[in-house]
Design an enzyme around this catalytic site. Structure first.
Site, PDB file in Angstrom:
ATOM      1  N   GLY A  67      -4.507   0.091  -9.797  1.00  0.00           N
ATOM      2  CA  GLY A  67      -4.233  -0.216  -8.393  1.00  0.00           C
ATOM      3  C   GLY A  67      -4.842   0.741  -7.396  1.00  0.00           C
ATOM      4  O   GLY A  67      -5.107   0.364  -6.258  1.00  0.00           O
ATOM      5  N   GLU A  68      -5.051   1.986  -7.778  1.00  0.00           N
ATOM      6  CA  GLU A  68      -5.435   2.984  -6.778  1.00  0.00           C
ATOM      7  C   GLU A  68      -6.742   3.688  -7.083  1.00  0.00           C
ATOM      8  O   GLU A  68      -7.407   4.205  -6.185  1.00  0.00           O
ATOM      9  CB  GLU A  68      -4.296   4.009  -6.636  1.00  0.00           C
ATOM     10  CG  GLU A  68      -3.057   3.348  -6.074  1.00  0.00           C
ATOM     11  CD  GLU A  68      -1.795   4.167  -6.222  1.00  0.00           C
ATOM     12  OE1 GLU A  68      -1.489   4.939  -5.313  1.00  0.00           O
ATOM     13  OE2 GLU A  68      -1.099   4.023  -7.259  1.00  0.00           O
ATOM     14  N   GLY A  99      -3.310   1.402 -15.630  1.00  0.00           N
ATOM     15  CA  GLY A  99      -3.163   1.055 -14.207  1.00  0.00           C
ATOM     16  C   GLY A  99      -4.476   1.121 -13.447  1.00  0.00           C
ATOM     17  O   GLY A  99      -5.327   1.968 -13.699  1.00  0.00           O
ATOM     18  N   PHE A 106       0.814  -1.229   0.000  1.00  0.00           N
ATOM     19  CA  PHE A 106       0.000   0.000   0.000  1.00  0.00           C
ATOM     20  C   PHE A 106       0.839   1.267   0.000  1.00  0.00           C
ATOM     21  O   PHE A 106       0.369   2.322   0.397  1.00  0.00           O
ATOM     22  CB  PHE A 106      -0.974   0.002   1.189  1.00  0.00           C
ATOM     23  CG  PHE A 106      -1.785  -1.256   1.324  1.00  0.00           C
ATOM     24  CD1 PHE A 106      -2.542  -1.728   0.251  1.00  0.00           C
ATOM     25  CD2 PHE A 106      -1.799  -1.981   2.503  1.00  0.00           C
ATOM     26  CE1 PHE A 106      -3.292  -2.893   0.370  1.00  0.00           C
ATOM     27  CE2 PHE A 106      -2.553  -3.144   2.623  1.00  0.00           C
ATOM     28  CZ  PHE A 106      -3.294  -3.599   1.548  1.00  0.00           C
ATOM     29  N   PRO A 140      -8.373  -9.381 -16.702  1.00  0.00           N
ATOM     30  CA  PRO A 140      -9.627  -8.836 -16.151  1.00  0.00           C
ATOM     31  C   PRO A 140      -9.911  -9.314 -14.728  1.00  0.00           C
ATOM     32  O   PRO A 140     -10.433  -8.554 -13.916  1.00  0.00           O
ATOM     33  CB  PRO A 140     -10.698  -9.355 -17.116  1.00  0.00           C
ATOM     34  CG  PRO A 140      -9.971  -9.745 -18.350  1.00  0.00           C
ATOM     35  CD  PRO A 140      -8.574 -10.110 -17.955  1.00  0.00           C
TER      36      PRO A 140
END
Lengths: 747, 349
Positions: free
Chosen positions: A711-712, A709, A245, A639
């Site tokens: 991830g966030e 991306g 994280f 996916p």
């Protein structure tokens, strides 16, 4: 280094929902994490954490601690061995000043004030207790204090520059409706399942580290700097990560101390931070107080979007949650301004935590947009569409791609947004719960870093690909292997993937949602390099059906080279290599974004999140009953894993909206809920009706693979959507996160 | 961690003989082991009682009473169909506590004896009269925790869910000790802190809980009982407030009532005034509101301004309302929650 198991699902490369390569190893316990490393003669280290946040340590009972059976040594500021790197300096641009017993001052609660080395973890724990520290304590500063605020001096990482586009005062003046609201967000601490750890072993001046890392090469450089040795003398194994994280990219004081102890004691040392010690020296997301001033004209167009963020940092270093940046790339306001102010508190230095800046900033921005829409009497989605930015606000740069309109439409349809009443407190369920619907726009930049990779094609037609990438659990190693297999024209099961060790080519940083694009780009380049070499051999070989064909007309697929214009002229990799001495072929590649590309286009992932909450009208408990997120993030490599990342981000959003908050003791500055029973994140039962839709984007500009991306971005949009849904359910605007029962209970 | 001797007695007699000041009983370990790791509990001897035979039975008698061995796991008791049917709010309280993993390990006896979760109790460097008599109370310095029943010396809140309905149902605790066996009415098991916060229960040193009994009369509430637990997240969180409410209804009137609250006091908190007020009344919002208003009578004056006071009263009121509606046929998927069916259709006003 870890042997990555062969995938369990064959024949699936990029675009396929392959399961994690490391999944079975992890769920069966076969996966060995860094702290599972147990060299002979291992010593166990444990830090003594400061119980105050500001002051000095006046006494430690070292003799008593050292007399406890099993305790080998106590390191304190009085005897701390020499460290070549000055802890007040920073080894890399992505580093912070650290606390490694350089003096007796206490700058935050949980700061290491001594380290005990012992034969067992239990003896180390008892040694720490027996130190019985005495302090000269001063009143700590642990809350955001406007009086002490100063403008953040821009300087890169954690020091965001102010931005201004247009005439903000004139734009405020031109507004026919205005909004001026302040939102706050709470301090949050990274709580990966695996706490920070290191097993350090020295052989002469060579350092071997087993250490969970989101940035292997950068970490090696930093540790080499601290210990005054060449970077090639450091090997770092980061086999698996139990979450990161953002907190595992940066060296921390406790880890440096453990390595130092290993050197001075001549024995390998292991440190694994207890959960409570994750609330201090390993970074956190600082609290913010954000003021948003919005103005709209008679056509409901934003004239001004003015975002100021006050955020905490430590007394000795700077990382300001860049929250105000979140409003700079999203809505088409005539004038835009972002400013950041800071307050120095007696806390550990904050750091990057999943969607740093965007998470906090989006929470405030999306609620402010909802309030503006309410004031204008508009549907919140319609209001956003009226202010849709066709080019990047302020700069006018084109987007590399932006399918946000599709996200709005698909998400709204799936959610049933059209049935939403405009005014609050209009919906109930059969049990009498208040029901509310809210939405928010999601945005996260699509950066790239730098990475290298190597690919080797074996005579038997299999391949080995290598890059020191980091899989925090997001599935990077699976998605990266898919990219590499495609580049090599091989089915996935013929590709062995090695990663997680610093001896491999630098795989870059797993951060900024840019790891798949960057390490994937390097793997793509390395695989392509091998195929280019193979094509040169084949086209120059009279025995090959490809002989005489130009290199450019040859492509690889399913273990064969073939002519693009005439697929009957094809030959298996093995056959080509067999005639070429049976040798393997190795290629290399790297990836980074050329600066001119970064200038030409604005590059971001976008999305729209729709939330349903139910609020118990008497007891004011809130539950999120549905979340629909529609995201456009370029090309999706896997996916299944991408959905999982987006789910994870949205679940984080539930926690940020309703649960996550560190509570400080106002007198000592200690975090009072420094364990997972007290520091709440959502449990399974808090996550119902979660749905992700992805909108495909062809993006020829963002990078060669078209990846943005995932991830966030899921955190952004979600927090605001939940806050807005709570308003819609109750009619109450709560302007702080997390939103608590006590806020809603207040008359 | 302080080194300790580990004993595993095979009989109750051996266990009682092994005990000495400084020893600690180990059941499921879900509380003790945590406290040992953070340095709050520092026994020199840990006596593992889980091998003692005869402490793991659940006996339901024909007269409606029940006897449960002290080593019965929380999840085994909650999932016992006969027990849950007879004492639904006890089962619901059990299932609303901790997490599945913890309930699988935690024992009945340990649950009755669990330590408070006061942050300062759990931080060994801080002042805490309960952990270190005479050292003061850091929680009091920042306003205190319990709304009622606290003393200057301690305001820690009793954390158990299970104890709340057990108090309401007049459970009895069977105790073995060096001087033989005795029975402790549940209402006298836990103490208020007063001048001696370090003494949380009326058990004498060396005594051990061996069983819990629910009296025959408790089963009459099976049809109208509810345990309600208020918290910010759905599971694995201690109660901000909780309430166990049980009614006996005959011919449209309340003939017997029980009300106890959790999350507000240093011990589970029964409200006899509310129970008395309800007798003879028809169930309804107005009478429940009047009854619930008694919940914090005599509270610390500072608590009057505390938002949890209002929440506690509303919790009691809602629990009475849920009890009056009738016990659900099966235990709800979300125990102790007002959110019984998250997938419900939404209707527009």
């Amino acid at each position: 280094m870890p042997e990555i198991a062969q995938p369990f699902r064959f024949g699936s490369n990029a675009g396929q929902p392959v399961t994690r390569r490391d999944g079975i190893a992890k769920v069966t316990g076969a996966a060995a994490f860094a702290a599972d490393t147990a060299p002979a003669g291992l010593l166990h280290a444990l830090c003594a954490p400061a119980a105050i946040a500001r002051g000095r340590v006046t006494h430690l009972d070292i003799a008593r601690a050292e007399s406890h059976p099993g305790v080998v040594r106590v390191l304190t500021p009085a005897n701390r061995p020499f460290l070549e790197g000055d802890p007040a300096e920073k080894p890399t641009m992505f580093s912070f000043r650290i606390e490694v017993l350089q003096d007796d001052s206490v700058r935050y609660a949980g700061q290491p004030i001594a380290m005990v080395l012992a034969e067992t973890p239990e003896a180390a724990a008892e040694g720490v207790r027996l130190l019985n520290p005495q302090y000269a304590a001063e009143t700590p500063r642990v809350t955001l204090d406007e009086e002490a605020a100063y403008p953040v001096e821009p300087g890169g990482f954690g020091r965001p520059a102010a931005t201004l586009h247009g005439d903000i005062e004139a734009a405020h003046g031109a507004a026919t409706r205005a909004l001026d609201v302040t939102y706050t967000t709470a301090p949050q601490y990274h709580n990966a399942m695996e706490t920070h750890a290191v097993v350090a072993e020295w052989t002469g001046d060579r350092l071997h580290l087993a250490l969970p890392s989101q940035a292997l090469a950068m970490s090696c450089a930093a540790y080499a700097w601290f210990f005054g040795i060449p970077v090639e003398n450091v090997t770092l194994s980061s086999p698996y990560l139990g979450g990161g994280f953002g907190s595992k990219a940066i060296p921390t004081g406790p880890q440096v101390l453990a390595i130092l102890a290993a050197r001075v004691l001549g024995r390998p040392v292991k440190l694994m931070l207890p959960r409570a010690q994750m609330f201090g020296p390993t970074g956190h997301r600082g609290a913010t107080r954000q003021r948003l001033r919005l103005g709209i004209d008679d056509d409901f167009a934003l004239t001004a979007l003015d975002h100021d963020s006050l955020s905490e940092t430590s007394s000795f270093d700077d990382f300001h949650e860049p929250a105000a940046n979140a409003s700079q790339g999203l809505y088409a306001a005539q004038a835009l301004r972002s400013t950041h102010r800071g307050v120095r508190l007696d806390v550990g230095t904050p750091g990057p935590m999943r969607a740093p800046g965007e998470a906090s900033g989006s929470a405030a921005l999306e609620c402010a947009m909802d309030e503006m829409a309410e004031q204008a009497g508009l549907d919140p989605l319609a209001f956003r569409l009226l202010n849709y930015a066709e080019t990047e606000p302020g700069t006018g740069r084109p987007y590399s791609s932006k399918a946000l309109r599709d996200c709005y439409r698909l998400g709204a349809e799936r959610f049933g947004w059209a049935h939403r009443p405009l005014t609050p407190r209009q919906m109930r369920d059969a049990e009498g719960m208040l029901v509310g619907w809210g939405m928010g726009t999601a945005l996260f930049p699509a950066p790239m870093f730098q990475a290298q990779a190597r690919a080797t094609l074996n005579p038997d037609g299999t391949a080995l690909v290598e890059t020191a990438a980091a899989d925090m659990g997001q599935g990077a190693w699976t998605a990266l292997a898919q990219i590499a297999a495609d580049a090599l024209g091989l089915p996935l099961e013929k590709v062995t993937f090695h990663s997680g060790h610093s001896s491999l080519p630098d795989g870059g940083v797993a951060g900024g949602s840019g790891h798949t694009a960057t390490a994937g780009g390097a793997l793509h380049a390395a695989g392509t390099d091998v195929i280019r070499q193979l094509a040169e051999i084949a086209t120059a070989d009279p025995a090959s059906p490809l002989h005489g064909a130009g290199n450019a007309r040859v492509a690889a697929r399913d273990g064969q080279l073939f002519l693009v214009d005439d697929e009957t002229r094809a030959e298996a990799f093995e056959a080509i290599l067999a005639r070429h001495g049976g040798q393997s072929l190795t290629g290399g590649g790297s990836a980074a974004r050329p600066p001119e590309d970064a200038q030409r286009h604005a590059m971001s992932s976008h999305g729209a999140v729709f939330a349903e909450v139910k609020v118990d009208p008497e007891l004011c408990q809130v539950r999120v009953t549905r979340l629909v997120g529609a995201f456009a993030a370029g090309r999706i490599i896997n996916p299944r894993l991408a959905d999982s990342q987006l789910y994870g981000g949205m679940i984080w959003g539930i926690g940020m909206a309703l649960h996550e908050e560190a509570h400080h003791d106002p007198r000592t500055g200690r975090v009072l809920n420094a364990d997972l029973a007290g520091y709440h994140v959502p449990v399974n039962a808090d996550v119902t009706g979660l749905e992700v839709l992805t909108v495909h984007e062809e993006d020829p500009h963002v990078n060669i693979l078209g990846i943005k991306g995932v991830g966030e971005i899921g955190v952004t949009g979600t927090v605001g959507a939940i806050g807005n849904a709570i308003w819609h359910a109750t009619g109450k605007r709560i302007r702080r996160f997390p939103i608590r029962i006590e806020d809603l209970l207040a008359e | 961690m302080k080194p300790f001797d580990f004993k595993q007695p095979a009989t109750l007699e051996q266990a009682l003989t092994l005990w000495h000041p400084g020893a600690a009983w180990l059941g499921g370990g879900t509380n003790l082991v945590d406290l040992m790791k953070i340095g709050v509990a520092r026994p020199d001897t840990v006596i593992d009682i889980t091998r003692i035979p005869g402490l793991s039975e659940i006996d339901l008698a024909d007269d409606g009473s029940a006897r449960i061995g002290a080593l019965v796991k929380n999840s085994d008791l909650a999932d016992h169909p006969g027990f849950a049917a007879r004492f639904p709010m006890v089962a619901e309280a059990l299932l609303s506590g901790a997490s599945g993993q913890l309930r699988n390990a935690a024992t009945l006896g340990g649950n009755l004896m669990q330590a408070p979760r006061c942050p300062w109790f759990q931080l060994p460097e801080s002042a805490c009269n309960r952990r270190n008599p005479g050292s003061g109370c850091d929680a009091r310095q920042v306003g205190g925790l319990a709304l009622i029943g606290a003393s200057e010396g301690c305001s820690a809140i009793h954390p158990s869910d299970l104890c709340v309905p057990l108090l309401a149902l007049d459970a009895v605790v069977e105790v073995a000790g060096p001087d033989g066996h005795r029975e402790v009415p549940f209402a006298t098991l836990h103490r208020l802190p007063g001048e001696h916060p370090e003494t949380a229960t009326t058990l004498a040193p060396g005594e051990l809980i061996v069983a819990l009994r629910l009296p025959a009369g408790a089963a009459r509430f099976a049809g109208h009982a509810a345990y309600l637990k208020v918290r910010e997240r759905t599971s694995f969180a201690f109660a901000l407030t909780s309430a166990a409410a049980a009614l006996e209804l005959r011919d449209g009137r309340i003939t017997a009532a029980r009300l106890a609250l959790g999350g507000i006091a240093p011990k589970p908190w029964r409200v006899p005034e509310a129970e008395a007020l309800l007798i003879g009344q028809p169930p309804g919002a107005e009478v429940f509101a009047r009854a619930a208003a008694h919940a914090l009578e005599g509270a610390d004056p500072a608590a009057r301004k505390n938002w949890r006071r209002l929440l506690a009263i509303r919790t009691a009121q809602k629990a009475l309302h849920m009890a009056a509606l009738g016990t659900p046929e099966t235990l709800p998927a979300l125990p102790g929650s007002v959110f019984r069916s998250p997938a419900q259709e939404v209707s527009h006003a």
